[in-house]
Design a protein around this motif. Structure first.
Motif, mmCIF file in Angstrom:
data_model
loop_
_atom_site.group_PDB
_atom_site.id
_atom_site.type_symbol
_atom_site.label_atom_id
_atom_site.label_comp_id
_atom_site.label_asym_id
_atom_site.label_seq_id
_atom_site.Cartn_x
_atom_site.Cartn_y
_atom_site.Cartn_z
ATOM 1 N N GLN A 197 6.550 6.653 3.134
ATOM 2 C CA GLN A 197 5.337 6.024 3.657
ATOM 3 C C GLN A 197 5.716 4.434 3.435
ATOM 4 O O GLN A 197 6.037 3.965 2.340
ATOM 5 C CB GLN A 197 4.076 6.192 2.834
ATOM 6 C CG GLN A 197 2.980 5.098 3.212
ATOM 7 C CD GLN A 197 2.304 5.282 4.850
ATOM 8 O OE1 GLN A 197 2.300 6.354 5.131
ATOM 9 N NE2 GLN A 197 2.284 4.012 5.433
ATOM 10 N N ASP A 198 5.968 3.725 4.524
ATOM 11 C CA ASP A 198 6.274 2.410 4.445
ATOM 12 C C ASP A 198 4.965 1.791 3.634
ATOM 13 O O ASP A 198 3.811 1.997 4.243
ATOM 14 C CB ASP A 198 6.354 1.775 5.979
ATOM 15 C CG ASP A 198 7.791 1.902 6.521
ATOM 16 O OD1 ASP A 198 8.845 2.375 5.717
ATOM 17 O OD2 ASP A 198 7.800 1.871 7.618
ATOM 18 N N ILE A 199 5.497 0.662 2.980
ATOM 19 C CA ILE A 199 4.075 0.091 2.308
ATOM 20 C C ILE A 199 4.214 -1.462 2.624
ATOM 21 O O ILE A 199 4.867 -2.154 1.588
ATOM 22 C CB ILE A 199 4.166 0.475 0.982
ATOM 23 C CG1 ILE A 199 3.800 1.986 0.361
ATOM 24 C CG2 ILE A 199 2.807 -0.228 0.007
ATOM 25 C CD1 ILE A 199 3.741 2.409 -0.795
ATOM 26 N N ASP A 200 3.811 -2.059 3.568
ATOM 27 C CA ASP A 200 4.046 -3.340 3.908
ATOM 28 C C ASP A 200 2.907 -4.174 3.656
ATOM 29 O O ASP A 200 3.002 -5.544 3.929
ATOM 30 C CB ASP A 200 4.736 -3.554 5.299
ATOM 31 C CG ASP A 200 6.061 -3.073 5.171
ATOM 32 O OD1 ASP A 200 6.781 -2.986 4.145
ATOM 33 O OD2 ASP A 200 6.482 -2.292 6.194
ATOM 34 N N THR B 131 -3.305 -2.111 3.969
ATOM 35 C CA THR B 131 -3.770 -0.612 4.637
ATOM 36 C C THR B 131 -2.584 0.334 4.209
ATOM 37 O O THR B 131 -2.890 1.477 4.068
ATOM 38 C CB THR B 131 -3.794 -1.018 5.855
ATOM 39 O OG1 THR B 131 -4.961 -1.970 6.336
ATOM 40 C CG2 THR B 131 -4.213 0.245 6.864
ATOM 41 N N ASP B 132 -1.313 -0.171 4.629
ATOM 42 C CA ASP B 132 -0.262 0.975 3.859
ATOM 43 C C ASP B 132 -0.511 1.275 2.629
ATOM 44 O O ASP B 132 -0.233 2.466 2.053
ATOM 45 C CB ASP B 132 1.126 0.205 4.101
ATOM 46 C CG ASP B 132 1.597 -0.190 5.634
ATOM 47 O OD1 ASP B 132 1.016 0.399 6.655
ATOM 48 O OD2 ASP B 132 2.435 -0.803 5.620
ATOM 49 N N TRP B 133 -0.826 0.643 1.846
ATOM 50 C CA TRP B 133 -0.844 0.820 0.363
ATOM 51 C C TRP B 133 -1.952 1.961 0.143
ATOM 52 O O TRP B 133 -1.851 2.985 -0.489
ATOM 53 C CB TRP B 133 -1.262 -0.278 -0.216
ATOM 54 C CG TRP B 133 -0.952 -0.071 -1.793
ATOM 55 C CD1 TRP B 133 -2.193 0.347 -2.886
ATOM 56 C CD2 TRP B 133 0.189 -0.590 -2.555
ATOM 57 N NE1 TRP B 133 -1.601 0.427 -4.010
ATOM 58 C CE2 TRP B 133 -0.550 -0.219 -4.076
ATOM 59 C CE3 TRP B 133 0.954 -1.361 -2.366
ATOM 60 C CZ2 TRP B 133 0.395 -0.535 -5.029
ATOM 61 C CZ3 TRP B 133 2.041 -1.585 -3.642
ATOM 62 C CH2 TRP B 133 1.569 -1.221 -4.911
ATOM 63 N N ALA C 105 -0.800 5.282 1.603
ATOM 64 C CA ALA C 105 0.047 5.682 0.723
ATOM 65 C C ALA C 105 -0.597 6.539 -0.385
ATOM 66 O O ALA C 105 -0.232 7.681 -0.910
ATOM 67 C CB ALA C 105 1.337 4.738 0.024
#
Length: 236
Positions: A212-215, A218-220, A223
């Motif tokens: 999972q990209d965490i940028d 929301t990504d966080w 994830a």
């Protein structure tokens, strides 16, 4: 008797994250996200040394609390936004060499990669030991063929490569992207080729659900939900 191979895990974790402040030590579920990288490296049993390369005393302290070493702090040259991963790795190796410590293989493990599994580290190292590659790292297949990609001009879209318009998607060759988790490389490759991707790099395919990209925030959250789902009644 053959000399034992020495492996070094380097976790690059500078303090100046912009998109998610203090990203490398932000709590991911119940512990700082960097702790997951340290933990999986330790559980693999593959490394003589697990070190964190950082310019930040707080990160250094947390890394030590979770079992990593921080023998020296990163220089200003490798702590700015333009510094490359390769530059960080070379600096670490150079500083160890000054203390007469050398390693045969290096694994660069990113600090925000909680989906790395011990199995992936072990299997990729096994491939590296076969001597057929300079570097090995996880890759993920694109969910939809990139040969059918579109471009926008104003409100209108068109095919980037129109010859693929009538080709069935199942007939297009699979394409992959770097999972952004870790890289195994030999010390010789680091010194001689100075790149994470060379003409002798192996891509170790993993499922898209294992990364999972965490940028951003929301990504966080995504994830964390994905990690929770994957680890319900599952032990890696």
């Amino acid at each position: 008797m053959a000399e034992q191979t020495r492996n070094l895990a380097i976790i690059p974790a500078r303090g100046g994250s912009k998109r998610i402040p203090r990203k490398n030590i932000k709590l991911f579920l119940e512990k700082p996200i960097i702790a997951y990288s340290i933990d999986v490296a330790a559980k693999s049993g593959l490394f003589d040394t697990i070190m964190v390369s950082t310019d930040d005393n707080e990160i250094a302290g947390i890394a030590k609390n979770y079992g990593a070493s921080v023998p020296f702090l990163r220089s200003a040259e490798t702590s700015n936004d333009q510094a490359t991963t390769i530059a960080v790795l070379k600096e670490v190796i150079m500083l160890y060499a000054k203390h007469d410590t050398t390693f045969d293989n290096i694994c660069c493990i990113y600090p925000c990669a909680p989906f790395i599994t011990r199995k992936a580290l072990e299997e990729t190292f096994s491939l590296l030991k076969q001597g057929q590659a300079d570097t090995i790292f996880p890759v993920v297949r694109y969910g939809h063929p990139i040969q059918r990609a579109l471009k926008k001009q104003g409100n209108y879209v068109s095919m980037i490569d129109e010859q693929n318009m009538t080709v069935r998607t199942q007939d297009l060759e699979a394409r992959y992207h770097d999972a952004g988790q870790f890289y195994w490389l030999t010390s010789d490759a680091l010194h001689m080729k100075g790149s994470l991707i060379t003409d002798k790099s192996i891509g170790f395919e993993i499922d898209e659900n294992e990364t999972q990209d965490i940028d951003n925030d929301t990504d966080w959250r995504l994830a964390e939900m994905k990690y929770t789902l994957l680890h319900t009644n599952i032990k890696n």
